[in-house]
Scaffold this motif. Structure first.
Motif, PDB file in Angstrom:
ATOM      1  N   VAL A 108      68.113  14.251  27.908  1.00 21.35           N
ATOM      2  CA  VAL A 108      66.790  13.729  27.546  1.00 21.35           C
ATOM      3  C   VAL A 108      66.575  13.814  26.034  1.00 21.35           C
ATOM      4  O   VAL A 108      66.057  12.880  25.406  1.00 21.35           O
ATOM      5  N   LEU A 109      66.968  14.928  25.432  1.00 18.86           N
ATOM      6  CA  LEU A 109      66.811  15.090  23.989  1.00 18.86           C
ATOM      7  C   LEU A 109      67.592  14.020  23.231  1.00 18.86           C
ATOM      8  O   LEU A 109      67.052  13.382  22.309  1.00 18.86           O
ATOM      9  N   ILE A 110      68.841  13.814  23.588  1.00 20.37           N
ATOM     10  CA  ILE A 110      69.676  12.820  22.903  1.00 20.37           C
ATOM     11  C   ILE A 110      69.131  11.414  23.111  1.00 20.37           C
ATOM     12  O   ILE A 110      69.130  10.587  22.193  1.00 20.37           O
ATOM     13  N   LYS A 111      68.625  11.145  24.302  1.00 20.90           N
ATOM     14  CA  LYS A 111      68.212   9.779  24.655  1.00 20.90           C
ATOM     15  C   LYS A 111      66.883   9.371  24.002  1.00 20.90           C
ATOM     16  O   LYS A 111      66.724   8.228  23.569  1.00 20.90           O
ATOM     17  N   TRP A 112      65.928  10.295  23.906  1.00 20.22           N
ATOM     18  CA  TRP A 112      64.570   9.886  23.551  1.00 20.22           C
ATOM     19  C   TRP A 112      63.978  10.561  22.310  1.00 20.22           C
ATOM     20  O   TRP A 112      62.796  10.374  22.025  1.00 20.22           O
ATOM     21  N   TRP A 113      64.732  11.347  21.569  1.00 21.96           N
ATOM     22  CA  TRP A 113      64.122  12.090  20.468  1.00 21.96           C
ATOM     23  C   TRP A 113      63.600  11.148  19.380  1.00 21.96           C
ATOM     24  O   TRP A 113      62.581  11.424  18.752  1.00 21.96           O
ATOM     25  N   ARG A 114      64.301  10.024  19.138  1.00 22.30           N
ATOM     26  CA  ARG A 114      63.856   9.099  18.087  1.00 22.30           C
ATOM     27  C   ARG A 114      62.501   8.481  18.413  1.00 22.30           C
ATOM     28  O   ARG A 114      61.702   8.202  17.511  1.00 22.30           O
ATOM     29  N   LYS A 115      62.233   8.272  19.702  1.00 25.77           N
ATOM     30  CA  LYS A 115      60.966   7.672  20.106  1.00 25.77           C
ATOM     31  C   LYS A 115      59.822   8.684  20.118  1.00 25.77           C
ATOM     32  O   LYS A 115      58.669   8.290  20.348  1.00 25.77           O
ATOM     33  N   SER A 116      60.141   9.954  19.871  1.00 25.36           N
ATOM     34  CA  SER A 116      59.130  10.999  19.997  1.00 25.36           C
ATOM     35  C   SER A 116      58.817  11.701  18.671  1.00 25.36           C
ATOM     36  O   SER A 116      58.234  12.777  18.669  1.00 25.36           O
ATOM     37  N   ILE A 117      59.205  11.097  17.564  1.00 24.74           N
ATOM     38  CA  ILE A 117      58.879  11.662  16.255  1.00 24.74           C
ATOM     39  C   ILE A 117      57.408  11.379  15.947  1.00 24.74           C
ATOM     40  O   ILE A 117      56.954  10.229  15.986  1.00 24.74           O
ATOM     41  N   VAL A 118      56.654  12.412  15.644  1.00 25.40           N
ATOM     42  CA  VAL A 118      55.214  12.269  15.385  1.00 25.40           C
ATOM     43  C   VAL A 118      54.994  11.631  14.012  1.00 25.40           C
ATOM     44  O   VAL A 118      55.674  11.973  13.036  1.00 25.40           O
ATOM     45  N   ASN A 119      54.034  10.691  13.940  1.00 27.53           N
ATOM     46  CA  ASN A 119      53.712  10.014  12.692  1.00 27.53           C
ATOM     47  C   ASN A 119      52.202   9.908  12.511  1.00 27.53           C
ATOM     48  O   ASN A 119      51.428  10.460  13.310  1.00 27.53           O
ATOM     49  N   LYS A 120      51.763   9.186  11.483  1.00 29.60           N
ATOM     50  CA  LYS A 120      50.335   9.076  11.179  1.00 29.60           C
ATOM     51  C   LYS A 120      49.568   8.387  12.299  1.00 29.60           C
ATOM     52  O   LYS A 120      48.392   8.693  12.543  1.00 29.60           O
ATOM     53  N   VAL A 121      50.187   7.423  12.940  1.00 32.09           N
ATOM     54  CA  VAL A 121      49.525   6.719  14.049  1.00 32.09           C
ATOM     55  C   VAL A 121      49.140   7.703  15.148  1.00 32.09           C
ATOM     56  O   VAL A 121      48.059   7.604  15.744  1.00 32.09           O
ATOM     57  N   ASP A 122      50.010   8.674  15.401  1.00 37.39           N
ATOM     58  CA  ASP A 122      49.728   9.669  16.440  1.00 37.39           C
ATOM     59  C   ASP A 122      48.580  10.586  16.040  1.00 37.39           C
ATOM     60  O   ASP A 122      47.808  11.027  16.904  1.00 37.39           O
ATOM     61  N   ILE A 123      48.453  10.880  14.740  1.00 40.22           N
ATOM     62  CA  ILE A 123      47.342  11.714  14.278  1.00 40.22           C
ATOM     63  C   ILE A 123      46.013  11.032  14.585  1.00 40.22           C
ATOM     64  O   ILE A 123      45.065  11.654  15.090  1.00 40.22           O
ATOM     65  N   VAL A 124      45.961   9.722  14.300  1.00 44.22           N
ATOM     66  CA  VAL A 124      44.740   8.962  14.611  1.00 44.22           C
ATOM     67  C   VAL A 124      44.511   8.934  16.119  1.00 44.22           C
ATOM     68  O   VAL A 124      43.368   9.041  16.584  1.00 44.22           O
ATOM     69  N   TRP A 125      45.587   8.805  16.878  1.00 47.87           N
ATOM     70  CA  TRP A 125      45.483   8.794  18.347  1.00 47.87           C
ATOM     71  C   TRP A 125      44.851  10.093  18.828  1.00 47.87           C
ATOM     72  O   TRP A 125      43.983  10.080  19.710  1.00 47.87           O
ATOM     73  N   PHE A 126      45.271  11.218  18.270  1.00 49.44           N
ATOM     74  CA  PHE A 126      44.697  12.513  18.655  1.00 49.44           C
ATOM     75  C   PHE A 126      43.241  12.617  18.231  1.00 49.44           C
ATOM     76  O   PHE A 126      42.410  13.173  18.961  1.00 49.44           O
ATOM     77  N   MET A 127      42.911  12.105  17.048  1.00 48.81           N
ATOM     78  CA  MET A 127      41.534  12.173  16.565  1.00 48.81           C
ATOM     79  C   MET A 127      40.594  11.400  17.484  1.00 48.81           C
ATOM     80  O   MET A 127      39.426  11.762  17.648  1.00 48.81           O
ATOM     81  N   LYS A 128      41.105  10.346  18.101  1.00 52.29           N
ATOM     82  CA  LYS A 128      40.303   9.547  19.034  1.00 52.29           C
ATOM     83  C   LYS A 128      40.496  10.000  20.487  1.00 52.29           C
ATOM     84  O   LYS A 128      40.032   9.336  21.416  1.00 52.29           O
ATOM     85  N   LEU A 129      41.203  11.140  20.660  1.00 54.15           N
ATOM     86  CA  LEU A 129      41.428  11.740  21.992  1.00 54.15           C
ATOM     87  C   LEU A 129      42.060  10.770  22.975  1.00 54.15           C
ATOM     88  O   LEU A 129      41.797  10.800  24.174  1.00 54.15           O
ATOM     89  N   GLY A 130      42.914   9.900  22.414  1.00 57.54           N
ATOM     90  CA  GLY A 130      43.647   8.967  23.262  1.00 57.54           C
ATOM     91  C   GLY A 130      42.788   7.902  23.910  1.00 57.54           C
ATOM     92  O   GLY A 130      43.261   7.164  24.778  1.00 57.54           O
ATOM     93  N   GLY A 131      41.515   7.815  23.506  1.00 59.42           N
ATOM     94  CA  GLY A 131      40.630   6.842  24.121  1.00 59.42           C
ATOM     95  C   GLY A 131      40.253   7.173  25.551  1.00 59.42           C
ATOM     96  O   GLY A 131      39.811   6.307  26.298  1.00 59.42           O
ATOM     97  N   MET A 132      40.434   8.463  25.927  1.00 58.83           N
ATOM     98  CA  MET A 132      40.187   8.847  27.321  1.00 58.83           C
ATOM     99  C   MET A 132      38.837   9.502  27.543  1.00 58.83           C
ATOM    100  O   MET A 132      38.297   9.443  28.639  1.00 58.83           O
ATOM    101  N   VAL A 133      38.284  10.134  26.513  1.00 63.86           N
ATOM    102  CA  VAL A 133      37.006  10.838  26.668  1.00 63.86           C
ATOM    103  C   VAL A 133      36.157  10.630  25.417  1.00 63.86           C
ATOM    104  O   VAL A 133      36.623  10.148  24.386  1.00 63.86           O
ATOM    105  N   GLY A 134      34.897  11.003  25.533  1.00 60.95           N
ATOM    106  CA  GLY A 134      33.991  10.969  24.383  1.00 60.95           C
ATOM    107  C   GLY A 134      33.599   9.571  23.970  1.00 60.95           C
ATOM    108  O   GLY A 134      33.689   8.606  24.741  1.00 60.95           O
TER     109      GLY A 134
END
Length: 358
Positions: free
Chosen positions: A199-225
């Motif tokens: 799993v690590l070898i297959k998907w690590w490149r797709k799981s690198i955290v970036n600025k887009v993810d920071i905004v995603w967290f700030m908006k709580l994924g659009g799931m609440v609030g």
């Protein structure tokens, strides 16, 4: 008539007296047996104490090291006093708090479903399919899911089975249950480690955290609030999926390494090493179990059409636009995502088969 009554009365009294006598004899034999056992134990204890001395056994109880011909670590210590600390941490703290964490996670997702509800698509499905996961990806995902869940179940049986299963089943069945759980856990553990590395070898490149993810967290994924239903931007994997991935990798590594120490006690591990590995193993497993409670909730109940991709390998265009818009923009023009692509492939394969037959 009177003689007959006397005769029956005499027989009854005789039977009663005989029964009483037999009971008294049996009771006396039982008491004698218990007394003999106690006497034997006391004799053995007194002989042991007399042979070695009370000071000797006091030292053993306090964990003092003795002399032995074995060269293995700690074989000179009969009673490991620091092991009591491990026992208290495991039985009095980690086990109760772990159960509380698991049931708390289940209660939280149930509360989320009742109060917040599943995240729905804001627009109807278009029917156009976007390729998201290959067969290899899906096989790897479901293999890891099956392995992890069964290991979690067998591990929880080893830790909590004596509280929930043992009291309600016969001793023989409990023996087979705990034996099966232990053997399954020991032999499936290395397979989990292999899948984790894959799993690590297959998907690590797709799981690198970036600025887009920071905004995603700030908006709580659009799931609440206040951002609920607004679907913040995301690439192939959103911030929540990346957190689950790295939780699996890091705590999975802790689980695999500590499990290796416990599974193969042939490399000079001391009792302290085994006890520490056991605590690390339990703590890491509980973290992953709680994390995957939320992951499973999102896949099954918390998000509309979230499971489609891992079942068929494809997702609807509307779902791709709303949940992974950046990824959708990158792949929407690829040939495999064009309408009629599968039918075209089928026609080409049939035509090639016809030519081969000719």
């Amino acid at each position: 008539m009177t003689k007959r009554i006397r005769r029956w009365f005499t027989l009854l009294v005789t039977a009663f007296m005989l029964t009483f006598a037999l009971s008294a004899i049996a009771s006396e034999e039982s008491s004698q047996k218990i007394n003999n056992e106690r006497l034997g134990e006391s004799v053995v204890k007194s002989e042991m104490t007399g042979f070695a001395g009370a000071d000797y056994w006091r030292a053993v109880k306090n964990g003092q090291e003795g002399t032995t011909t074995s060269k293995s670590p700690e074989h000179g210590v009969l009673i490991s006093v620091p092991g009591q600390t491990w026992f208290i941490l495991k039985e009095k703290w980690m086990s109760p708090l772990g159960a509380l964490a698991i049931f708390g996670s289940l209660a939280m997702v149930a509360l989320a479903y009742v109060t917040i509800g599943p995240l729905k698509l804001s627009k109807p499905k278009t029917g156009r399919k976007i390729k998201r996961w290959s067969r290899m990806d899906r096989a790897l995902h479901w293999s890891m899911a099956f392995t992890f869940l069964t290991l979690a179940f067998s591990g929880l049986t080893l830790v909590y089975g004596k509280h929930f299963i043992k009291p309600i089943v016969p001793s023989e069945i409990w023996g087979w249950v705990i034996y099966a759980a232990k053997q399954y856990h020991n032999y499936m553990g290395p397979i989990f480690a292999i899948l984790l590395f894959t799993v690590l070898i297959k998907w690590w490149r797709k799981s690198i955290v970036n600025k887009v993810d920071i905004v995603w967290f700030m908006k709580l994924g659009g799931m609440v609030g206040k951002h609920k239903g607004k679907h913040p931007s995301a690439g192939f994997s959103n911030g929540g999926e990346k957190v689950i991935f790295w939780l699996l990798i890091w705590f999975g590594i802790f689980i695999a390494v500590s499990g290796f120490v416990l599974d193969f006690p042939i490399f000079g591990q001391t009792r302290r090493d085994m006890e520490l590995s056991n605590l690390v193993h339990m703590f890491s497993a509980l973290i992953l179990i709680c994390g995957f409670v939320f992951h499973i909730y999102i896949g099954l109940f918390g998000m509309e059409a979230a499971l489609d991709g891992m079942i068929t390998g494809e997702v609807d265009e509307t779902w791709a636009k709303e949940h992974h818009d950046l990824w959708y923009d990158d792949v929407k023009d690829l040939p495999e995502n064009q309408p009629g692509y599968d039918e075209k492939l089928d026609a080409e394969s049939k035509g090639k088969a016809s030519q081969d037959n000719v």
